[in-house]
Design an enzyme around this catalytic site. Structure first.
Site, mmCIF file in Angstrom:
data_model
loop_
_atom_site.group_PDB
_atom_site.id
_atom_site.type_symbol
_atom_site.label_atom_id
_atom_site.label_comp_id
_atom_site.label_asym_id
_atom_site.label_seq_id
_atom_site.Cartn_x
_atom_site.Cartn_y
_atom_site.Cartn_z
ATOM 1 C CG ASP A 1 -2.128 0.257 0.642
ATOM 2 O OD1 ASP A 1 -2.366 1.740 0.720
ATOM 3 O OD2 ASP A 1 -3.420 -0.331 0.844
ATOM 4 C CG ASP B 1 -4.863 0.352 17.790
ATOM 5 O OD1 ASP B 1 -4.755 -0.753 18.843
ATOM 6 O OD2 ASP B 1 -5.970 0.307 17.259
ATOM 7 C CG HIS C 1 -5.444 3.527 0.701
ATOM 8 N ND1 HIS C 1 -5.351 2.101 0.405
ATOM 9 C CD2 HIS C 1 -6.859 3.647 0.278
ATOM 10 C CE1 HIS C 1 -5.917 1.588 -0.152
ATOM 11 N NE2 HIS C 1 -7.120 2.317 -0.166
ATOM 12 C CG ASN D 1 -4.573 -1.408 22.042
ATOM 13 O OD1 ASN D 1 -5.775 -1.076 21.418
ATOM 14 N ND2 ASN D 1 -3.370 -1.132 21.435
ATOM 15 C CB ILE E 1 -6.169 2.950 21.935
ATOM 16 C CG1 ILE E 1 -4.914 2.064 21.605
ATOM 17 C CG2 ILE E 1 -5.822 3.640 23.574
ATOM 18 C CD1 ILE E 1 -3.659 2.979 21.250
ATOM 19 C CE1 TYR F 1 -2.732 -10.761 -14.348
ATOM 20 C CE2 TYR F 1 -1.459 -10.395 -12.279
ATOM 21 C CZ TYR F 1 -1.685 -10.010 -13.545
ATOM 22 O OH TYR F 1 -0.889 -9.063 -14.291
ATOM 23 C CB SER G 1 -9.735 0.016 -0.164
ATOM 24 O OG SER G 1 -8.768 0.061 -1.087
#
Length: 845
Positions: free
Chosen positions: A556, A565, A586, A599, A601, A700, A785
């Site tokens: 990406d 995080d 992104h 966790n 957060i 593919y 995405s």
């Protein structure tokens, strides 16, 4: 039956047979060896010679059928590609114009947006010839007086296949006999009564106020659209060129008839004519979906003679490449409006080098004036800009156009990185001309001129490849281990050295690749951890099923390496050199849905104990190329088992338009990971008008192509449409039934958004899913995405459970999915078409 009656019947049957034979004829482009007799060749094939290419051994033939073998003296034979000028929207204006240097519409808002008047103070295009390959031009039009030079008519008075070329000169050619042309009969054209249309009153400077001129409303202005595509098209383009580059000369080259019909041979011939007759700029407000070899060769001829070629990107609101705009050496032009927002019709992606205004452009029209919308007119605007630059400098033109464009990505979040370098700015371009030596922003990688991927014979070593590149004068960007290929940059004039190399198997343009962009919906900070709806839908992580011990590579824009995080692996890779840190956002959003820690957060990912590996193959605009993707695959290939935990999954929330065989190096690289048992998960794309076979790498067989669904039931403010239910196909998703034999199609669907809202105008908008935001906190985003990383997390958990083998994991994923045979439910979106399979929604073990 009388003998006379029988004779008449036989005569009729014979004429019908002749007609059928003629209708079955095909038109081909033939290249012959030196001194070959084309007439003898045509006769031997039962055909006729229609046309020839001056100073070239290429001919246009009509044949009864394509021969199974080439006759002696023929080097190649290909079907001629039919072309049609693009449709455009608009309405005619009953305005009184006058001749002179500058047409009355030269200061319209679209031109003012680009500071056209100030640009003309620095350059008017003097000394430059702009060739426009188009339909016939009204050379007697007052707005064009003094702006035209001698052109050529490649169509003549007959159809496109009967070439009786004629010269186009203002003094002799009359395109439209106004006394008989009822098309613009003002007595019946009530669509615009000049006496009441105060916006034409130039003294009040409100004549172009598009906000009040309701006749410009594309939803109702179909007057011109109902006419033929060719009629007026050439005149409208010439009118734009005359207004923006008033001292340049326009060379009208008629290659299309009044219906808008033409063909590749004729366009190629016109391009070569333009080069040989002194044009420095060529405008092609036309397009076709196939890579026509003759047009490509003609453009190469033009570029080799330092002629700049500009082309329209197309009006299909699609990322599918349109040629010639998508050719690497062409400046492809998309359309934007006065707010710098992509025009609803404009193509995007590989075909776009820059954008230019293309909505409600006022210009000349046969017998009067008109307003029209389309990338044809944006292309003309960009061609005028090139002429202004060319009048001041002979080199660096591509860089000047790119470096001075205005970044419009902030206004087009759904198309970020897919509108080229941005919207052109005429004043900035002429001010920088001669001073701009390089592009100031990182370029959209889709349009890096001279970049190619070269594949060599199997076993050709890296040193031998590098040596071949050096001999050709090419610079090497990547020399791969995963495939016998390298990515290079080379001047077009030097490419022939590699073409002639006996070890070279294939040379392809380095095509642009884009993040399958999502629409962000703002960021927020939360004092407690949030579980995204999609994570809940596929199955929240539990002890023993949380991805532990599995490495997941995120292909990406990078990952926010400081995000608390995410526990990103220390081993990273960037195809651009330097840090793998995310400079777009992104990649961080994608990584969060796979591996965000459990966790207190941010969010929790599907596989919070998996290890995310940062592989940066897209730049800050969300753009990369085939070569950067292969470079990332190459890094995985050489390092997957050298890191701990081993990399077993690759997430690619990216793609481009293309086909399964358009880049053998790319597919071979993917196959290499497949053979290692590494699962590649790919977001199929956010264009519902195309299917999986039109998306790379989704087409593919070795990858898992993932489509998008809703998670929750939405809301509606529309009086006639009900709310969109949960588990429905997202309105934007690309789709395609999975073929168990070819392995092409959607492997599985997964949530790509929380829900969809039906607005008061009965449109559809997306409510994004919560994910991580670059710099901290959370944001909402939608798209395939978002779907793909959820599946990548599920795959990591399947591997954690001891499952191995790509096809075995695909089988488990499909057989254990939720709602198989029931979901995704149909989308009510008007562009949605059921693909005949309800593959279900991914479910984690």
């Amino acid at each position: 039956m009388s003998a006379k009656r029988l004779f008449l019947i036989l005569l009729v049957l014979m004429l019908v047979a002749i007609s059928m034979d003629a209708s079955a004829a095909i038109t081909v482009i033939v290249e012959t060896s030196k001194n070959a007799d084309i007439n003898s060749i045509a006769a031997s094939l039962g055909g006729t010679v229609l046309d020839s290419m001056p100073d070239d051994s290429k001919y246009l033939l009509s044949l009864p059928s394509m021969p199974s073998t080439l006759p002696s003296g023929v080097k190649s034979m290909t079907l001629d590609t039919p072309l049609v000028l693009p449709r455009f929207r608009g309405s005619a204006l009953s305005a009184t114009g006058s001749g002179g240097t500058l047409p009355w519409y030269a200061n319209q808002p679209a031109f003012n947006l680009m500071s056209a008047a100030s640009a003309r103070a620095k350059s008017t295009g003097r000394g430059v010839i702009i060739a426009d390959v188009n339909s016939q031009v009204d050379v007697s039009h007052p707005a064009l007086q003094g702006h035209l030079t001698t052109g050529h008519d490649f169509i003549g008075n007959s159809g496109p296949k009967t070439r009786t070329g004629a010269t186009l000169e203002q003094s002799t050619a009359s395109f439209l006999d106004q006394s008989t042309a009822s098309f613009l009969d003002q007595s019946t054209a009530s669509f615009l009564d000049q006496s009441t249309a105060s916006f034409l009153d130039q003294s009040t400077a409100s004549f172009l106020d598009q906000s009040t001129a309701s006749f410009l409303d594309q939803s109702t202005a179909s007057f011109l659209e109902s006419g033929s595509a060719g009629h007026g098209h050439g005149t409208m383009v010439a009118g734009i060129l005359a207004a923006l580059a008033p001292d340049a000369l326009i060379m009208p080259l008629r290659a299309f008839d009044d219906s808008g019909a033409g063909d590749a041979f004729q366009v190629g011939k016109a391009i070569r004519y333009a080069v040989r007759n002194g044009a420095q700029v060529i405008n092609l407000s036309l397009g076709f979906t196939s890579d026509a070899a003759e047009v490509s060769a003609a453009i190469d001829f033009a570029v080799a003679h330092n002629v700049v070629v500009i082309a329209a990107a197309g009006n299909s609101n699609s990322s599918e490449p349109q040629y010639p705009a998508a050719f690497p050496s062409v400046i492809g032009v998309g359309s934007t409006d006065l707010e710098d927002v992509k025009a609803s019709f404009s193509n995007y992606g590989q075909s776009v080098f820059v954008a230019a205004p293309g909505v409600n452009i006022i210009t000349a029209y046969p017998g009067g004036y008109a307003v029209g919308s389309g990338t044809s007119f944006s292309s003309a605007i960009a061609a005028a800009e090139v002429a202004l630059i060319r009048s001041l400098a002979t080199t660096g033109i591509y860089n000047t156009v790119a470096a001075t464009a205005v970044n419009v990505d902030p206004f087009n979040s759904a198309y970020a990185g897919q509108l080229g370098y941005g919207r052109i700015d005429l004043l900035a371009a002429v001010s920088a001309s001669g001073q701009t030596t390089s592009v100031t922003r990182q370029p959209p990688a889709s349009r890096n001129f001279g970049r190619h991927i070269v594949r060599f014979k199997a076993g050709t070593g890296k040193p031998d490849r590098a040596a071949a590149a050096a001999r050709a004068g090419a610079s090497v960007h990547f020399n791969y281990d995963i495939v016998d290929s390298m990515a290079i940059e080379v001047p077009p004039s030097a490419l022939q050295g590699l073409v002639n190399n006996p070890n070279v198997m294939e040379i392809l343009p380095d095509r642009g690749v884009f993040s399958t962009g999502f629409a962000g919906a703002g960021g927020s900070q939360s004092s407690t951890q949030v579980t995204p709806s999609g994570v809940t839908a596929v199955g929240a992580p539990v002890t023993g099923s949380d991805g532990s011990g599995v490495g997941v590579a995120i292909f990406d824009t990078g990952i926010d390496l400081a995000n608390s995080d995410l526990a990103v692996a220390s081993q990273t890779y960037s195809a651009f050199g330097g840090s793998c840190n995310d400079d777009n956002g992104h990649g961080t959003a994608v990584a969060g849905l796979v591996s965000a820690l459990n966790n207190t957060i941010g969010i929790v990912g599907v596989a919070p104990n998996s290890k995310p590996y940062c592989v940066k193959v897209l730049d800050s605009t969300g753009t990369g190329t085939d070569s950067t993707i292969i470079a990332g695959l190459n890094w995985i290939y050489t390092n997957w088992n050298l890191v701990t935990p081993n990399i077993k999954v690759v997430n690619m929330s990216l793609g481009r338009a293309g086909t399964i065989n358009d880049n053998s190096s790319y597919r071979t690289a993917v196959q290499q990971l497949y053979n290692l048992g590494i699962v590649v998960v790919n977001a199929v794309g956010n264009d519902s008008s195309v299917g999986v076979p039109s998306r790379v790498p989704a087409t593919y067989p070795e990858v898992f192509a993932i489509a998008s669904t809703t998670v929750l039931k939405g809301t509606t403010s529309c009086k006639v449409n009900s709310a969109i239910i949960a588990n429905a196909a997202s309105w934007y998703t690309t789709d395609g039934k999975f073929d168990p034999t070819t392995k092409i199609g959607i492997t599985i669907s997964a949530p790509g958004e929380d829900s969809e809202t039906v607005t008061s105008t009965c449109g559809i908008s997306s409510v994004g899913m919560v994910t991580l935001q670059k710099g901290g906190g959370t944001m909402r985003a939608s798209g395939t995405s978002i779907s793909a990383p959820l599946v990548a997390g599920v795959v990591a958990r399947l591997i954690q459970k001891g499952n191995t083998g790509v096809e075995n994991i695909r089988s488990i994923l499909r057989s254990t999915a939720q709602l198989v045979g029931t979901a995704p439910y149909n989308s009510p979106y008007v562009g949605y078409t059921f693909d005949a399979e309800r593959e279900g929604i991914a479910k984690a073990p």
